[in-house]
Scaffold this active site. Structure first.
Site, short mmCIF file in Angstrom:
data_model
loop_
_atom_site.label_atom_id
_atom_site.label_comp_id
_atom_site.label_asym_id
_atom_site.label_seq_id
_atom_site.Cartn_x
_atom_site.Cartn_y
_atom_site.Cartn_z
N GLU A 182 -20.11 -4.63 9.19
CA GLU A 182 -21.02 -3.81 9.99
C GLU A 182 -22.12 -4.64 10.64
O GLU A 182 -22.47 -4.42 11.81
CB GLU A 182 -21.63 -2.70 9.12
N LYS B 161 0.86 -1.19 0.00
CA LYS B 161 0.00 0.00 0.00
C LYS B 161 0.90 1.24 0.00
O LYS B 161 1.84 1.32 0.78
CB LYS B 161 -0.90 -0.04 1.24
N ARG C 14 -25.73 -1.33 5.99
CA ARG C 14 -25.46 -2.77 5.87
C ARG C 14 -26.03 -3.57 7.05
O ARG C 14 -26.18 -4.78 6.96
CB ARG C 14 -23.94 -3.00 5.84
#
Ligand SMILES: Cc1ncc(C[n+]2csc(CCOP(=O)(O)OP(=O)(O)O)c2C)c(N)n1
Length: 637
Positions: free
Chosen positions: A380, A292, A408
């Site tokens: 979630e 990353k 969600r």
């Protein structure tokens, strides 16, 4: 602001690529240069127009390889989350307008089919790529088109329940899906959980991987890997591989062919392998390892900070902090700090975050009390049900979820929390318009979708101190499920640090200013804008009364009755959807009780709001100071 990109021609080869068809004309030996220039272009652009940097840098080689090998847009790429897709945007006709990325009326920061035919599916919320790409691939097969469909998903997004559901379904229908697992061992923060440990394991076991590869080639030679659509062959081959390597592979266990892992920054190898597996039929996973922030040292070192860093100096990597309102706290920090203080006093308090400890500032508590904060991954629904389990056994969970991601977990809240009336504090950060992330991220709907659930308390603080007091109130005994919604960004500078915390009686609003003609009822932070709008009336300001209602459920009906006694004209103001929101709740109450009042509602209209700065967006919607002033002025007339 110094923007290097507008001043130099540092990207000679990239400048010749308007579309992937231009890229595909290049020799393979030129691709490394394309990657270098693309990376530089992203760094230069984002230094003066902020966005998601680290993920896009890590996906540069993958992006170039995909558009080089596959026939996009006929072949489809579905980017999970979409924050890594800047390279994709730049190579697909949007290089010239990339300086408008995430700006009002500019291009979106996420893939969006409305913007380009190269964007196969909407992105923004994590973990949908496998299901969406599977649907696209199945539809494609049913219509005998035989295109390649590629889902690109990060190791973080792969922890989401939706991704697992998609994977579970992948081998059931005939399809030609290629899932690329872009594994940088990072979400926004460090990834957590069994899946991420598992990926580390298969990544680090070179012996295991070599053995599997060898077995794979052997099976191919023997003709056992050829008929890829026939699952039993894949399953048979997988079990032989598992037997030989003495270890099983989760994807192969699900009947998806696994290839990996590969250095995701080696463009030549990527192109080669993608070409190799491109025409295999049936579902495949290609596992690549990336870094990353690749190619920009500060981002490689601190990927969390550089996930979306704001302005920075591309030469030195110095972050350029805005000097605006430096002394004013972010709401998320009021939450994080207050939670820690409460947790110090109440040992039942625990924190739960679905992969956003830094984003919601629960990392403040995490640092001091690592055992009492649970980062559960991008999950979630699980976060809410897990909190329910904790609450059932007497803990006091503070579960923090961004308003739009909470969508969600709707059923989890109804079924697992509300019916049992469990004591959970649900903190919805980023409620209201979030700005540059746009429609996938605006916290527009929470009031409407929560208000219909019995047993919930739903509140919104006017300022930092009120947030602190609501957090305090919510953890007092036997309150039941308690929602506190608050916006992204800064408060208003209200004193809150070290201020004594006070209980706010549930379902009570507060008169902030008396007036003679019109009553303004606000919910949450936007009340401050309403106040400013009233004050700009100068001489006429005393015609407006202003109430900070604080709770949308239960409503302060006593106060509503008093208001209806005194005023004929009422205005409600909220930074949520008008459909079913706070204003609707007030209207319903007055209608049910035959009150003789007129109610004008100010809030978000019934459409998806584009991206842009919150200032631009609220202005566009007539919800900034001037817009509210004009609305009030019209009523005064
Ligand atoms: C449903 C949902 N929850 C949370 C987020 C916030 N979020 C955006 S990116 C991200 C991490 C993604 O990690 P990964 O998939 O590994 O991609 P990377 O950034 O590492 O490339 C998270 C948690 C989201 N976009 N959607």
């Amino acid at each position: 602001m110094f923007c290097p990109v507008f001043m130099s021609n540092k990207y000679p080869l990239l400048n010749t690529i308007d579309y992937p068809s231009d890229l595909r004309k290049l020799d393979k030996s030129q691709l490394k240069q394309v990657c270098d220039e693309l990376r530089l272009f992203i760094i230069d652009q984002l230094s003066c127009n902020p966005g998601h940097l680290a993920s896009s840098l890590g996906a540069v080689e993958l992006t170039v390889a995909l558009h080089y090998v596959f026939d996009t847009p006929n072949d489809r790429i579905v980017w999970d989350v979409g924050h890594q897709a800047y390279g994709h945007k730049i190579l697909t006709g949007r290089r010239g307008v990339f300086n408008t990325n995430r700006k009002f009326k500019g291009i979106s920061g996420f893939p969006n089919p409305k913007e380009s035919k190269y964007d196969s599916f909407i992105s923004g919320h994590a973990s949908n790529s496998v299901s969406a790409a599977l649907g696209i691939s199945v539809a494609d097969e049913m219509q005998h088109n035989h295109h390649n469909v590629i889902a690109v998903i990060g190791d973080g997004a792969m922890t989401g329940g939706l991704a697992f559901e998609g994977l579970n379904n992948v081998c059931v229908h005939p399809n030609n899906l290629l899932i690329i697992l872009n594994d940088n061992n990072m979400a926004i923060d460090k990834p957590v959980g069994g899946m991420s440990e598992y990926l580390m394991d298969i990544t680090t076991s070179k012996y295991y991987n070599r053995l599997r590869f060898k077995t794979h080639h052997l099976l191919k030679k023997l003709g056992l890997m050829n008929d890829n659509k026939k699952n039993r062959f894949v399953r048979f081959a997988n079990s032989i591989k598992n037997m030989v390597s003495g270890s099983s592979n989760i994807f192969e266990g699900l009947n998806i062919r696994y290839f990996g892992q590969l250095d995701g920054h080696d463009i030549n190898q990527l192109v080669k392998v993608l070409n190799d597996i491109k025409n295999f039929e049936g579902p495949r996973v290609l596992h690549i390892k990336t870094i990353k922030g690749k190619g920009f040292a500060p981002a490689e070192q601190s990927a969390t900070i550089w996930h979306a860093p704001g302005l920075f100096n591309p030469e030195t990597g110095e972050l350029i902090k805005s000097k605006d309102a430096e002394n004013i706290s972010l709401y998320q920090d009021v939450f994080g700090q207050t939670l820690l203080e409460l947790a110090r006093k109440n040992d039942k308090i625990v924190g739960i975050t679905p992969a956003m400890p830094t984003g919601c500032s629960m990392n403040i508590m995490m640092t001091e009390m690592p055992d009492r904060v649970f980062d559960v991954g991008i999950a979630e629904g699980h976060a809410v049900t897990f909190s329910a389990g904790l609450a059932k056994e007497g803990m006091m969970p503070f579960c923090n979820i961004y308003s739009s991601f909470m969508q969600r977990a709707f059923d989890n809240l109804i079924h697992d929390v509300a019916i049992q009336k469990l004591n959970i504090v649900l903190c919805l950060d980023r409620a209201g318009l979030v700005g540059a992330d746009g429609p996938t991220h605006h916290g527009a709907f929470d009031i409407s979708y929560l208000r219909c659930i019995p047993n919930l308390i739903i509140s919104a603080p006017l300022n930092e101190y009120e947030l602190r007091n609501l957090l305090y109130t919510a953890q007092l005994p036997e309150k039941g499920p308690f929602v506190i919604r608050y916006p992204r960004g800064k408060g208003v500078g209200a004193e809150w640090k070290n201020q004594e915390m006070k209980e706010i009686p549930i379902g009570t609003g507060k008169m902030m200013k008396d007036g003679s003609k019109i009553a303004i009822l606000s919910l949450g932070h936007i009340g401050n804008v309403a106040k400013d709008a009233i004050l700009s009336f100068k001489n006429d300001a005393d015609k407006f009364a202003w109430y900070d209602m604080r709770f949308v459920k239960p409503l302060d009906t006593k106060l509503l009755d008093e208001i209806a006694q005194k005023f004929k004209q009422i205005v409600t103001i909220e930074d949520g959807s008008l459909k079913g929101g706070f204003g609707s709740a007030v209207l319903e109450y007055y209608s049910d009780n035959s009150a003789d009042v007129k109610v004008k509602r100010i809030g978000l209209p019934d459409k998806f709001i584009e991206h842009g700065s919150p200032d631009d967006l609220y202005k566009m919607l007539g919800m900034d100071k001037k817009g509210i002033y004009n609305a009030l002025k019209a009523l005064l007339r």
